[in-house]
Design a protein around this motif. Sequence first.
Motif, mmCIF file in Angstrom:
data_model
loop_
_atom_site.group_PDB
_atom_site.id
_atom_site.type_symbol
_atom_site.label_atom_id
_atom_site.label_comp_id
_atom_site.label_asym_id
_atom_site.label_seq_id
_atom_site.Cartn_x
_atom_site.Cartn_y
_atom_site.Cartn_z
ATOM 1 N N ARG A 156 33.519 38.928 46.006
ATOM 2 C CA ARG A 156 34.645 38.889 44.915
ATOM 3 C C ARG A 156 34.786 40.330 44.506
ATOM 4 N NH1 ARG A 156 32.530 33.875 45.544
ATOM 5 N NH2 ARG A 156 33.851 32.059 44.752
ATOM 6 N N GLY A 157 33.895 41.229 45.118
ATOM 7 C CA GLY A 157 34.166 42.651 44.454
ATOM 8 C C GLY A 157 34.073 42.566 43.003
ATOM 9 N N LEU A 158 33.232 41.989 42.591
ATOM 10 C CA LEU A 158 32.671 42.202 41.190
ATOM 11 C C LEU A 158 31.780 43.351 41.122
ATOM 12 C CD1 LEU A 158 32.555 38.504 39.743
ATOM 13 C CD2 LEU A 158 34.432 40.068 39.753
ATOM 14 N N ASN A 159 31.207 43.852 39.903
ATOM 15 C CA ASN A 159 30.305 44.960 40.028
ATOM 16 C C ASN A 159 29.606 44.417 38.363
ATOM 17 O OD1 ASN A 159 28.727 47.102 40.065
ATOM 18 N ND2 ASN A 159 30.169 48.586 39.035
ATOM 19 N N ILE A 160 28.729 43.368 38.833
ATOM 20 C CA ILE A 160 28.042 42.797 37.535
ATOM 21 C C ILE A 160 26.627 42.772 37.729
ATOM 22 C CG2 ILE A 160 30.059 41.491 36.751
ATOM 23 C CD1 ILE A 160 28.416 38.916 38.069
ATOM 24 N N ILE B 153 26.709 22.946 39.286
ATOM 25 C CA ILE B 153 26.221 24.193 38.703
ATOM 26 C C ILE B 153 27.532 25.263 38.835
ATOM 27 C CG2 ILE B 153 24.814 26.291 39.404
ATOM 28 C CD1 ILE B 153 22.908 24.158 40.502
ATOM 29 N N GLY B 154 27.903 25.785 37.481
ATOM 30 C CA GLY B 154 29.025 26.745 37.567
ATOM 31 C C GLY B 154 28.473 27.933 36.716
ATOM 32 N N TYR B 155 29.481 28.739 36.542
ATOM 33 C CA TYR B 155 28.935 30.127 35.985
ATOM 34 C C TYR B 155 30.232 30.658 35.158
ATOM 35 C CZ TYR B 155 30.877 31.409 40.495
ATOM 36 O OH TYR B 155 31.931 31.459 41.529
ATOM 37 N N LEU B 156 29.880 31.528 34.218
ATOM 38 C CA LEU B 156 30.477 32.150 33.224
ATOM 39 C C LEU B 156 30.346 33.767 33.473
ATOM 40 C CD1 LEU B 156 32.711 32.535 30.939
ATOM 41 C CD2 LEU B 156 30.994 31.855 29.385
ATOM 42 N N ILE B 157 31.356 34.492 33.840
ATOM 43 C CA ILE B 157 31.040 35.911 33.850
ATOM 44 C C ILE B 157 32.016 36.806 32.613
ATOM 45 C CG2 ILE B 157 31.332 38.019 35.088
ATOM 46 C CD1 ILE B 157 29.659 35.819 36.434
ATOM 47 N N GLY B 158 31.316 37.644 31.789
ATOM 48 C CA GLY B 158 31.855 38.258 30.702
ATOM 49 C C GLY B 158 30.913 39.224 30.502
ATOM 50 N N ALA B 159 31.329 40.175 29.287
ATOM 51 C CA ALA B 159 30.866 41.246 28.762
ATOM 52 C C ALA B 159 29.274 40.785 28.190
ATOM 53 C CB ALA B 159 31.474 41.934 27.424
ATOM 54 N N ASN C 2 19.831 36.007 39.743
ATOM 55 C CA ASN C 2 20.009 37.261 40.824
ATOM 56 C C ASN C 2 20.781 36.893 42.035
ATOM 57 O OD1 ASN C 2 18.160 38.704 39.032
ATOM 58 N ND2 ASN C 2 16.286 37.937 40.037
ATOM 59 N N SER C 3 20.497 35.688 42.379
ATOM 60 C CA SER C 3 21.322 35.382 43.727
ATOM 61 C C SER C 3 22.539 35.130 43.469
ATOM 62 C CB SER C 3 20.638 34.026 44.117
ATOM 63 O OG SER C 3 19.201 33.984 44.420
ATOM 64 N N THR C 4 23.248 34.752 42.242
ATOM 65 C CA THR C 4 24.649 34.480 41.963
ATOM 66 C C THR C 4 25.338 35.876 41.915
ATOM 67 O OG1 THR C 4 24.054 32.478 40.978
ATOM 68 C CG2 THR C 4 26.325 33.588 40.346
ATOM 69 N N VAL C 5 24.733 36.694 40.963
ATOM 70 C CA VAL C 5 25.231 38.399 41.035
ATOM 71 C C VAL C 5 25.300 38.747 42.381
ATOM 72 C CG1 VAL C 5 24.378 40.295 40.103
ATOM 73 C CG2 VAL C 5 24.272 38.560 38.496
ATOM 74 N N ASN C 6 24.422 38.555 43.259
ATOM 75 C CA ASN C 6 24.427 39.255 44.570
ATOM 76 C C ASN C 6 25.637 38.602 45.451
ATOM 77 O OD1 ASN C 6 22.488 41.092 44.180
ATOM 78 N ND2 ASN C 6 20.913 39.470 44.986
ATOM 79 N N PHE C 7 25.766 37.354 45.293
ATOM 80 C CA PHE C 7 26.705 36.464 46.050
ATOM 81 C C PHE C 7 28.303 36.729 45.491
ATOM 82 C CE2 PHE C 7 29.149 32.477 45.895
ATOM 83 C CZ PHE C 7 29.533 32.458 47.143
ATOM 84 N N SER D 126 37.842 41.635 39.187
ATOM 85 C CA SER D 126 37.421 42.654 39.925
ATOM 86 C C SER D 126 38.299 44.159 39.717
ATOM 87 C CB SER D 126 37.290 42.211 41.280
ATOM 88 O OG SER D 126 38.815 42.053 41.799
ATOM 89 N N SER D 127 39.044 43.915 39.045
ATOM 90 C CA SER D 127 40.103 44.870 38.578
ATOM 91 C C SER D 127 39.680 45.477 37.282
ATOM 92 C CB SER D 127 41.426 44.712 38.478
ATOM 93 O OG SER D 127 41.829 44.321 40.044
ATOM 94 N N ALA D 128 40.318 46.488 36.721
ATOM 95 C CA ALA D 128 40.001 47.211 35.240
ATOM 96 C C ALA D 128 40.944 46.359 34.323
ATOM 97 C CB ALA D 128 40.648 48.463 35.400
ATOM 98 N N HIS D 129 40.014 45.782 33.521
ATOM 99 C CA HIS D 129 40.665 44.839 32.265
ATOM 100 C C HIS D 129 39.832 45.054 31.112
ATOM 101 C CE1 HIS D 129 37.093 42.462 32.862
ATOM 102 N NE2 HIS D 129 37.197 42.554 34.238
ATOM 103 N N ASN D 130 39.061 46.223 30.913
ATOM 104 C CA ASN D 130 38.408 46.407 29.797
ATOM 105 C C ASN D 130 37.644 45.264 29.190
ATOM 106 O OD1 ASN D 130 39.672 48.932 29.832
ATOM 107 N ND2 ASN D 130 41.417 48.177 28.308
ATOM 108 N N SER D 131 36.949 44.523 29.847
ATOM 109 C CA SER D 131 36.045 43.486 29.513
ATOM 110 C C SER D 131 36.661 42.267 28.984
ATOM 111 C CB SER D 131 34.878 44.010 28.659
ATOM 112 O OG SER D 131 33.964 44.663 29.390
#
Length: 490
Positions: free
Chosen positions: A186-190, A344-350, A176-181, A321-326
């Motif tokens: 970074r202008g993400l919407n995840i 501690i790292g992270y991986l963001i994806g669909a 939860n904290s990482t998503v908000n951060f 943060s831009s349109a990239h179709n996942s």
Amino acid sequence: MLPFKTLIIIDESSSVAVYRQIADCLIVMITDGVIQPGTFLPSTREMAVLLDKHRNTIVAAYEELITQDWIETLPRVGIRVALDLPLIKPRSFQEGGKNKTYSDPAKFSFRHDIPGPVQHSFPLKRNSIIVNDGFPDADLAPFDSMLREYRKLMQGSRLKTLMSLKDFGGTQALKNSTVNFLNDSRGLNISTDNLLITRGAQMAIYLAAAMILKPGDHVLVSDPSYYIADEVFKQLGANLIRIPVDEHGIDIEGVENALKSTKISLLYIIPHHHHPTTVTMSQLRRTRLLELIRSYQLPVIEDDYDYDFHYNNSPVLPLASSAHNSNVLYIGSFTKLLAPSCRIGYLIGAANFIIQATNLKRLIDLRGDTMMEEALSVIINNGELDRHIKKSKKVYNERCDQTSLMVANQLSHAVDFTKPQGGLALWLKFKAEYPLGDIISKARSAGLLFAGTAYYEGEDQKHNGMRFGFASLKESEMQRAVEILRKITI
């Protein structure tokens, strides 16, 4: 009777329990021959009087020695030192216990093609300086705050729960904290469905690549590129196609030509503070690359390892943060914000990709460092991490300015470099008459070690460059490091 009061020294301020101190002292006396096998010890009541301790303390000490087979109780006779002393514990199954169990090399078949770090067989001088390829200064990290939260967790009712949590890609609090951060910075919407917490960015790179690549696949990487990521792709059986990097980032025309001529399974890219050259990709090239990603449905690993350290203007938002179709898998790490040991790292994806990546992670890591994850989530939520970023960014900016000025004033005859817009390292490109291998060898002899720059030694000498990590160096260390380089190049 031996003067046990003199021989058994007890430190009341020690964190070691008194009964353990007594037991340890008796073991030392036995192994040193002061007390011989078969010797009878004072009774627990007598020893308590001799040492001026409660009898229960002596009972506990003797029970410890009995458990370890140092002493034995003879009914109606007394307590004596064992005749068969446990000098080797646990006992070896090898007769005599003399041969080491792994003295011979393994004779079964196993892989020999996994590269390891370069080993330097030389003693470091006491005042040696180690320049890394861009690590944060651990002295600046908010460890006091994290340890305070860690202690609270260790003493709280949630301890057992945290110790036994099943892994669903990180603790819910840190997700939860990482998503908000990330959304804020970074202008993400995840959401948390798009996030997998890993042990550092390197694990995230491996998991993402392992989910996509099969032996024989083709991967686009920059030239030069992050060495360890390249090795991951090669170990997974992929073929690397290298695309040049200039002062504006990766050559997009080269990327497009490769896409037209070859079936590409993955693009690995570091558009922000490229590793190792530190350049930031221009907006024009970013726009064109996003068009290619959407057009070719190209899977991309975007490594954004030190996004938060941009000095003279606002950082450029990631491709993710831009349109990239996942198609973009976004990777980052809290390690660069805190210290190398904070993995501690992270991986963001669909969401569907993250589910399977989490399942794959579970095969090698049943659960993350749940205590550290919970403590980190607290300092994110209470604003401590943001305050740390602002504070450390100011320090690193000053160190970047100082180091750049020193290099420009003292090493312009030997290196070409461009002061980076941000990050934690300079990219020093040595002129042809200064081969990198020679520079590193001479610097080493003078007490200056470059940790990580060996990635650009060896067979591929064409770049003749090294990363000079300035963030973890104090000003005096920078001065000495640059002075050593100056002396060995004049």
